[in-house]
Design an enzyme around this catalytic site. Structure first.
Site, PDB file in Angstrom:
ATOM      1  N   TYR A   1       0.834  -1.214   0.000  1.00  0.00           N
ATOM      2  CA  TYR A   1       0.000   0.000   0.000  1.00  0.00           C
ATOM      3  C   TYR A   1       0.870   1.265   0.000  1.00  0.00           C
ATOM      4  O   TYR A   1       0.614   2.207  -0.753  1.00  0.00           O
ATOM      5  CB  TYR A   1      -0.891  -0.067   1.237  1.00  0.00           C
ATOM      6  CG  TYR A   1      -1.919   1.029   1.394  1.00  0.00           C
ATOM      7  CD1 TYR A   1      -3.113   1.007   0.670  1.00  0.00           C
ATOM      8  CD2 TYR A   1      -1.718   2.066   2.293  1.00  0.00           C
ATOM      9  CE1 TYR A   1      -4.077   2.001   0.854  1.00  0.00           C
ATOM     10  CE2 TYR A   1      -2.670   3.061   2.483  1.00  0.00           C
ATOM     11  CZ  TYR A   1      -3.848   3.025   1.755  1.00  0.00           C
ATOM     12  OH  TYR A   1      -4.801   4.005   1.930  1.00  0.00           O
TER      13      TYR A   1
ATOM     14  N   LYS B   1       0.852   4.054  -2.873  1.00  0.00           N
ATOM     15  CA  LYS B   1       0.430   5.426  -2.570  1.00  0.00           C
ATOM     16  C   LYS B   1       1.556   6.424  -2.841  1.00  0.00           C
ATOM     17  O   LYS B   1       1.289   7.576  -3.219  1.00  0.00           O
ATOM     18  CB  LYS B   1      -0.055   5.519  -1.122  1.00  0.00           C
ATOM     19  CG  LYS B   1      -1.397   4.805  -0.875  1.00  0.00           C
ATOM     20  CD  LYS B   1      -2.493   5.288  -1.811  1.00  0.00           C
ATOM     21  CE  LYS B   1      -3.891   5.048  -1.283  1.00  0.00           C
ATOM     22  NZ  LYS B   1      -4.943   5.416  -2.249  1.00  0.00           N
TER      23      LYS B   1
HETATM   24  P1  NAP Z   1     -13.435   1.933   1.534  1.00  0.00           P
HETATM   25  O1  NAP Z   1     -14.464   2.363   2.524  1.00  0.00           O
HETATM   26  O2  NAP Z   1     -12.914   0.526   1.608  1.00  0.00           O
HETATM   27  O3  NAP Z   1     -14.002   2.246   0.061  1.00  0.00           O
HETATM   28  C1  NAP Z   1     -13.261   1.911  -1.079  1.00  0.00           C
HETATM   29  C2  NAP Z   1     -14.238   1.686  -2.219  1.00  0.00           C
HETATM   30  O4  NAP Z   1     -13.447   1.367  -3.393  1.00  0.00           O
HETATM   31  C3  NAP Z   1     -15.187   0.508  -1.988  1.00  0.00           C
HETATM   32  O5  NAP Z   1     -16.504   0.839  -2.358  1.00  0.00           O
HETATM   33  C4  NAP Z   1     -14.611  -0.571  -2.883  1.00  0.00           C
HETATM   34  O6  NAP Z   1     -15.566  -1.496  -3.357  1.00  0.00           O
HETATM   35  C5  NAP Z   1     -14.082   0.257  -4.039  1.00  0.00           C
HETATM   36  N1  NAP Z   1     -13.134  -0.510  -4.868  1.00  0.00           N
HETATM   37  C6  NAP Z   1     -12.205  -1.395  -4.454  1.00  0.00           C
HETATM   38  N2  NAP Z   1     -11.572  -1.925  -5.513  1.00  0.00           N
HETATM   39  C7  NAP Z   1     -12.123  -1.356  -6.623  1.00  0.00           C
HETATM   40  C8  NAP Z   1     -11.905  -1.518  -8.006  1.00  0.00           C
HETATM   41  N3  NAP Z   1     -10.986  -2.377  -8.491  1.00  0.00           N
HETATM   42  N4  NAP Z   1     -12.645  -0.768  -8.863  1.00  0.00           N
HETATM   43  C9  NAP Z   1     -13.581   0.079  -8.403  1.00  0.00           C
HETATM   44  N5  NAP Z   1     -13.854   0.257  -7.101  1.00  0.00           N
HETATM   45  C10 NAP Z   1     -13.118  -0.466  -6.212  1.00  0.00           C
HETATM   46  O7  NAP Z   1     -12.136   2.852   1.615  1.00  0.00           O
HETATM   47  P2  NAP Z   1     -11.946   4.386   2.076  1.00  0.00           P
HETATM   48  O8  NAP Z   1     -11.367   4.361   3.434  1.00  0.00           O
HETATM   49  O9  NAP Z   1     -13.132   5.182   1.749  1.00  0.00           O
HETATM   50  O10 NAP Z   1     -10.737   4.788   1.096  1.00  0.00           O
HETATM   51  C11 NAP Z   1     -10.920   5.529  -0.095  1.00  0.00           C
HETATM   52  C12 NAP Z   1      -9.547   5.943  -0.613  1.00  0.00           C
HETATM   53  O11 NAP Z   1      -8.876   6.728   0.388  1.00  0.00           O
HETATM   54  C13 NAP Z   1      -8.628   4.758  -0.915  1.00  0.00           C
HETATM   55  O12 NAP Z   1      -7.822   5.044  -2.039  1.00  0.00           O
HETATM   56  C14 NAP Z   1      -7.782   4.684   0.337  1.00  0.00           C
HETATM   57  O13 NAP Z   1      -6.548   4.043   0.097  1.00  0.00           O
HETATM   58  C15 NAP Z   1      -7.616   6.162   0.655  1.00  0.00           C
HETATM   59  N6  NAP Z   1      -7.232   6.434   2.021  1.00  0.00           N
HETATM   60  C16 NAP Z   1      -8.036   6.056   3.076  1.00  0.00           C
HETATM   61  C17 NAP Z   1      -7.629   6.342   4.369  1.00  0.00           C
HETATM   62  C18 NAP Z   1      -8.453   5.965   5.581  1.00  0.00           C
HETATM   63  O14 NAP Z   1      -7.957   6.174   6.700  1.00  0.00           O
HETATM   64  N7  NAP Z   1      -9.657   5.438   5.420  1.00  0.00           N
HETATM   65  C19 NAP Z   1      -6.420   7.006   4.596  1.00  0.00           C
HETATM   66  C20 NAP Z   1      -5.640   7.379   3.507  1.00  0.00           C
HETATM   67  C21 NAP Z   1      -6.064   7.091   2.227  1.00  0.00           C
HETATM   68  P3  NAP Z   1     -15.737  -2.896  -2.559  1.00  0.00           P
HETATM   69  O15 NAP Z   1     -16.168  -2.534  -1.174  1.00  0.00           O
HETATM   70  O16 NAP Z   1     -16.786  -3.598  -3.371  1.00  0.00           O
HETATM   71  O17 NAP Z   1     -14.396  -3.544  -2.581  1.00  0.00           O
END
Ligand code: NAP
Length: 248
Positions: free
Chosen positions: A156, A160
């Protein structure tokens, strides 16, 4: 928070069925953009789209960001529906955490594919439309994990950090065409992704944040709205940290 910062604009958000992606889609929509919510599962994207309040159009599309044809079709369909594409947010993401000794090659490939290949496919497809129009804003969701490196996240963190390089290289290629490319690095944000962490690890991370709390998805969306709008018209290749002061 509502407004007309994005009135008449058309936006795509990937991974928009939940979490940060849904918060971004909601805020862009509240500010007047027509928004296409893309997610792996079209039905979940449609449920999320149905929950948005606002005057402008919404579209829900099934799209796997790792699949070249799927991304191309989603962009084409959005342009057909909205008449153009002004904003593209590469947000879809997954984690497959494990120490180096335990991480499989499949776990490494899966994470790099969704984040890095997925973002590259999105930047390429969206910029092809935007450069013809002579304007557009692309926002890539990186992570503070890509700045500092997190143990258990060699896949990851690498992906990133790669998104930052991709953002800067494409920003340089596209600036003279009127297309801006920026990135956001969220810290610890309350979503399903971080709810999967053991509670004691979450609490330990939270305690190390100068603001002493995790962020909310809407707080990441605010930074994306700024980068998507003309408020950031002289910014490209920038990386905004949304981490409550963590790792400054
Ligand atoms: P999340 O709740 O797990 O949501 C991610 C979404 O992306 C889910 O709906 C997932 O669908 C979808 N997804 C996964 N693989 C995919 C694919 N191949 N094509 C299309 N959609 C896909 O995650 P989040 O926390 O909101 O994170 C969103 C972004 O922010 C990510 O890039 C994550 O790395 C980044 N981020 C998050 C955090 C944090 O603390 N949460 C911190 C830094 C960065 P499924 O559920 O069906 O798999």
């Amino acid at each position: 928070m509502t407004g007309d910062l994005l009135a008449g604009r058309a936006a795509i958000v990937t991974g928009a069925a939940q979490g940060i992606g849904l918060a971004i889609a909601r805020l862009l929509h509240e500010h007047g953009a027509g928004v296409a919510l893309l997610d792996l599962d079209q039905e979940r994207a449609a449920e999320a789209a149905a929950g948005l309040d606002g005057e402008s159009k919404v579209l829900a599309l099934g799209c796997d960001v790792t699949d070249e044809n799927s991304v191309a079709q989603a962009v084409e369909r959005t342009v057909e529906e909205f008449g153009g594409l002004d904003i593209h947010v590469n947000n879809a993401g997954i984690t497959r955490d494990a120490s180096l000794g335990k991480m499989s090659v499949d776990d490494f490939d899966a994470v790099v594919n969704v984040h890095l290949r997925g973002t590259w496919l999105g930047v390429r497809a969206a910029s092809a439309i935007m450069r013809k129009a002579g304007r557009g804003s692309i926002v890539n969701i990186s992570s503070l994990s890509g700045k500092s490196g997190n143990p258990g996240q060699t896949n990851y963190s690498a992906a990133k950090a790669g998104i930052v390089g991709l953002t800067k290289a494409s920003a340089k290629e596209l600036a003279h065409k009127g297309v801006r490319v920026n990135a956001v690095q969220p810290g610890l944000i309350r979503t399903a992704m971080t709810q999967a962490m053991p509670p004691e690890v979450f609490a330990e991370r939270e305690a190390a944040i100068p603001m002493r709390r995790a962020g909310e998805p809407a707080e990441v969306a605010g930074a994306v709205l700024f980068l998507a709008s003309d408020l950031s018209s002289y910014m490209t290749g920038a990386v905004l940290e949304v981490g409550g002061g963590r790792l400054m």
